[in-house]
Structure formats: C-alpha cells, structure tokens
Design a protein around this motif. Structure first.
Motif, PDB file in Angstrom:
ATOM      1  N   ALA A  30       0.803  -1.304  -0.095  1.00  0.00           N
ATOM      2  CA  ALA A  30      -0.070  -0.020   0.076  1.00  0.00           C
ATOM      3  C   ALA A  30       0.984   1.432   0.138  1.00  0.00           C
ATOM      4  N   ALA A  31       2.008   1.079   0.717  1.00  0.00           N
ATOM      5  CA  ALA A  31       2.937   2.378   0.477  1.00  0.00           C
ATOM      6  C   ALA A  31       3.306   2.700  -0.862  1.00  0.00           C
ATOM      7  N   PHE A  32       3.625   1.682  -1.805  1.00  0.00           N
ATOM      8  CA  PHE A  32       4.252   2.023  -3.081  1.00  0.00           C
ATOM      9  C   PHE A  32       2.803   2.482  -3.931  1.00  0.00           C
ATOM     10  N   PHE A  33       1.637   2.154  -3.792  1.00  0.00           N
ATOM     11  CA  PHE A  33       0.552   2.275  -4.407  1.00  0.00           C
ATOM     12  C   PHE A  33       0.217   3.882  -4.057  1.00  0.00           C
TER      13      PHE A  33
ATOM     14  N   THR B 104       8.227  -4.486   6.560  1.00  0.00           N
ATOM     15  CA  THR B 104       7.424  -3.811   5.317  1.00  0.00           C
ATOM     16  C   THR B 104       5.982  -2.917   5.841  1.00  0.00           C
ATOM     17  N   GLN B 105       5.629  -3.894   6.946  1.00  0.00           N
ATOM     18  CA  GLN B 105       4.184  -3.151   7.622  1.00  0.00           C
ATOM     19  C   GLN B 105       4.680  -1.688   8.541  1.00  0.00           C
TER      20      GLN B 105
ATOM     21  N   TYR C 165       3.232   2.004   7.832  1.00  0.00           N
ATOM     22  CA  TYR C 165       2.788   2.832   9.204  1.00  0.00           C
ATOM     23  C   TYR C 165       3.658   3.993   9.206  1.00  0.00           C
ATOM     24  N   ALA C 166       4.986   4.032   9.240  1.00  0.00           N
ATOM     25  CA  ALA C 166       5.670   5.187   9.332  1.00  0.00           C
ATOM     26  C   ALA C 166       5.395   6.045   8.284  1.00  0.00           C
ATOM     27  N   LEU C 167       5.116   5.803   7.198  1.00  0.00           N
ATOM     28  CA  LEU C 167       4.768   6.856   6.157  1.00  0.00           C
ATOM     29  C   LEU C 167       3.430   7.174   6.219  1.00  0.00           C
ATOM     30  N   MET C 168       2.545   6.603   6.879  1.00  0.00           N
ATOM     31  CA  MET C 168       1.129   7.153   7.129  1.00  0.00           C
ATOM     32  C   MET C 168       1.272   8.180   8.175  1.00  0.00           C
TER      33      MET C 168
ATOM     34  N   PHE D 204      -2.236   4.652   3.084  1.00  0.00           N
ATOM     35  CA  PHE D 204      -1.048   4.198   3.835  1.00  0.00           C
ATOM     36  C   PHE D 204      -1.314   3.059   4.778  1.00  0.00           C
ATOM     37  N   SER D 205      -2.488   2.988   5.191  1.00  0.00           N
ATOM     38  CA  SER D 205      -2.786   2.337   6.290  1.00  0.00           C
ATOM     39  C   SER D 205      -2.405   0.796   6.250  1.00  0.00           C
TER      40      SER D 205
END
Length: 383
Positions: free
Chosen positions: A81-84, A168-169, A173-176, A290-291
């Motif tokens: 989801a981060a890359f998306f 990776t999770q 979460y950090a990016l969110m 990003f969740s």
C-alpha cells in the motif's frame, strides 16, 4: 513428466486467454454502455459505475504486483500500500498543480491547503509537477527508489519470512504517520482532492472517465503480459526456486538477493502505476491509503483468487471488492468480520484459491497431483 508440463501450460494459456479476453470486453463494452446506451435504459453505465469499475481494475493491478512477489518469489510484503499511495500522491501533486488559480483561494502556484496553512512558497519537492511527463516519471521513480533502498538493506541482511512482513508493515505505518503531518507539504489528513482536469481535459466529464478506465484496462493487460513473460523466463524459474528452497539456490551460486531485489522493485513500480491510475478516477488521495490494513487486504485478494496464477490474483481483487461494495452498503458493521472469515476459510479449505477450486485439479488428477506440483504448478510456499 512432459505430458504434465504440457497440460499445465495449456491451462495457464487458457487462463491468460480468458483474462485478456475479459479485459478486451471491458474496453469495448464500457464506452458503449456509458456513451451510447441512453440513461433511461437499465443497461446504461452511470458515472458511479464507471468509478467502481475503474477502481476494481486499479486494485487488480495492485493485486498483480503482490502476486508476482508473493506467489512466485515467496516475499510476503505487507507494505505494498505504501508504493500504491506514493504513486497516487505523485499523480495527485500533478493534478493539484493543474488546478492553478481555479482553487478556493485563487493562488496560481500554491495549492489551497498551502495557502490555508500560510505557506509562502512552493516546496522544492513540488517543483516540476506542473508537467505531466515529470509526474509520470515520479510515479515510477519514487516507489521504485524506495523499494530499491529498502529491499537492498533487507535482502542483503537476509531478512525473510514473518520478519520481512513485519518491517514492510512498519515502513507503511511510518509513512502514514509522516503524511498525516501538516508540515510535510502533502495536505495532512485531508490529502489532495477537488481535482479539476488532467492534461487540459475535464475530470468530471464521463468521456474523460471512460478514457481513464480504458487506459487502466490496457495497463492492466500490458502489466499482466509482462509478468507472465517474467515468470515464464529463466529468471522466473529461478525466483520460483528461491521461493521453494532459497538456501539451496544460494548454495548453487545464484545471487539470491539480486533476484529478489529486482522483482521487488518491479512490483513496487506496478503498485505505483496502479495508485496513479486510481487517483484521477476516485478524485481523492489521503494518508489513509497508507494504512497497513490496506496491504493486508491485498494479500487476502490474492489468496482468495489464487496465489501464483496472476489472473487469479486479479480476479480475487475484483470479486472481493465487489463484495465489499455490496456488503458495506447493506451490513457495514459486519464486513470486516466477513473479510477475516473469508481469509481463514480460503486458507484452510482453498489453499489454491478460487482458481484452484474452479479448475478442480486436485480432484481430477488425484494421484498425479505430486508430479503436477513438480512440473511448475502453484506450489505452496514456506511462507
């Protein structure tokens, strides 16, 4: 043994034909149902229907990227989801620059949220996003660069299995949390919305929405073909061997980290493209994308459809999200429980997903199941 290999190849080719044929049907039927069929007809596809179909196709492309690394390489990433989202934000930045003086505050350079937060100038990382070609470059470059840096560190340290899934999770979460901050320059918890047009074309026009949907279907088809070429190549056989026996492949002298890294980066680029196609059709992008639960849902789509088949992953994304659309409007409080139960049931009783159930390979082949797996079928991963 050759007869088993030939049988599997035919089955895979049949699945590919059905998948690409279905996409071709979407490309032909959607413009007709929306533009030709009158609104009074029950067969007319409304703007809402266009949005739903476009969203499902974007999710199918995202599921394809997950199946490539999980189904064929054994990398269970819970951060797709981060890359998306990064691809979506790159497209959103371009669309926000396209608004120009038509925003609420009428600033020709600064987006509305920057004017509201009293920003005096455009941040350096927003420069260039007034050009469509630059945005397209960033859609691939930003997710790919993050995947390259993260993957190089993780695979070089030989992080695998559940530990890789956890980090990776954590990355997602950090990016969110970072994108929720107003001082990051990405709109805070509101994100980007109120888009006007793309390349000078009105985003609220049904014709433009049809074109975006057709482009999404074409990109999904092209991505599928490229993924099929990868898994059918010599490199594809190596990554499947890494999935099944990584230590043995390393012992044979293959640079396992390099194989895992390039397929991880490629899947991140696919996810970024899916996010970029998602944003103009849905009309919003915010940190909620990003969740970590979104990444987990993608894994469920792939498991439900059929891991290690590509077309099964895409089908699973469409089916699960259609069910989500239906049940969240009828019994919204029970949907998450239903999704969790679906994942558990598929894991226990349909390890090959819906595609495995439809094909009926286990029942039809009986004693030949073991040779089929050895010939290149969708083996079970250690992860």
């Amino acid at each position: 043994m050759p007869q088993y290999t030939l049988w599997i190849s035919a089955r895979k080719d049949a699945g590919t034909a059905w998948f690409l044929g279905g996409l071709a049907l979407v490309v032909v039927l959607v413009p007709i149902l929306n533009q030709v069929v009158p609104p009074s007809s029950p067969f007319h596809l409304s703007a809402y229907g266009l949005t739903l179909v476009g969203k499902y196709l974007c999710y199918a492309l995202l599921a394809l990227s997950v199946d490539l690394i999980w189904g064929y390489c054994g990398i269970l990433s819970l951060g797709q989801a981060a890359f998306f989202s990064l691809g979506g934000y790159a497209m959103g930045m371009y669309l926000m620059r396209e608004i120009g003086p038509r925003g609420v505050y009428g600033d020709p350079v600064l987006p509305d949220f920057m004017v509201f937060l009293n920003w005096k100038s455009l941040p350096w990382f927003w420069q260039g996003f007034n050009h469509f070609w630059f945005a397209i470059l960033m859609i691939a470059l930003v997710p790919g660069s993050l995947a390259l840096a993260f993957g190089w560190l993780a695979f070089r340290s030989r992080v695998t299995g559940v530990y890789l899934s956890i980090i990776t999770q954590a990355l997602t979460y950090a990016l969110m949390l970072a994108f929720f901050r107003n001082d990051m320059g990405f709109g805070g918890n509101n994100g980007f919305t109120d888009f006007k047009d793309i390349m000078g074309f009105d985003l609220h026009s049904d014709r433009v929405r049809v074109v975006l949907l057709v482009i999404t279907a074409i990109m999904l088809g092209l991505s599928y073909v490229v993924c099929r070429m990868i898994v059918a190549s010599r490199a594809g056989r190596v990554i499947r061997a890494i999935r099944d026996a990584e230590s043995r492949i390393r012992f044979l002298g293959y640079r396992v980290e390099s194989f895992k890294l390039w397929v991880f980066v490629f899947s991140a680029v696919l996810a970024g493209i899916a996010g970029a196609l998602y944003v103009p059709q849905i009309g919003i992008i915010n940190p909620g994308e990003f969740s970590p639960i979104n990444s987990i849902e993608v894994v469920i789509w792939v498991a439900v459809g059929g891991r290690g088949t590509l077309y099964g992953a895409a089908a699973g994304a469409v089916l699960v999200n259609y069910a989500k659309t239906y049940f969240t409007s009828t019994i919204p409080e029970a949907w998450n429980y239903a999704l969790g139960a679906l994942f558990v049931l598929v894991t226990l009783f349909l390890p090959r997903g819906i595609i495995g159930l439809v094909s009926g390979r286990v029942k039809k082949q009986g004693k030949t199941e073991r040779p089929l797996i050895q010939a290149g079928g969708p083996e079970r991963s250690r992860e």
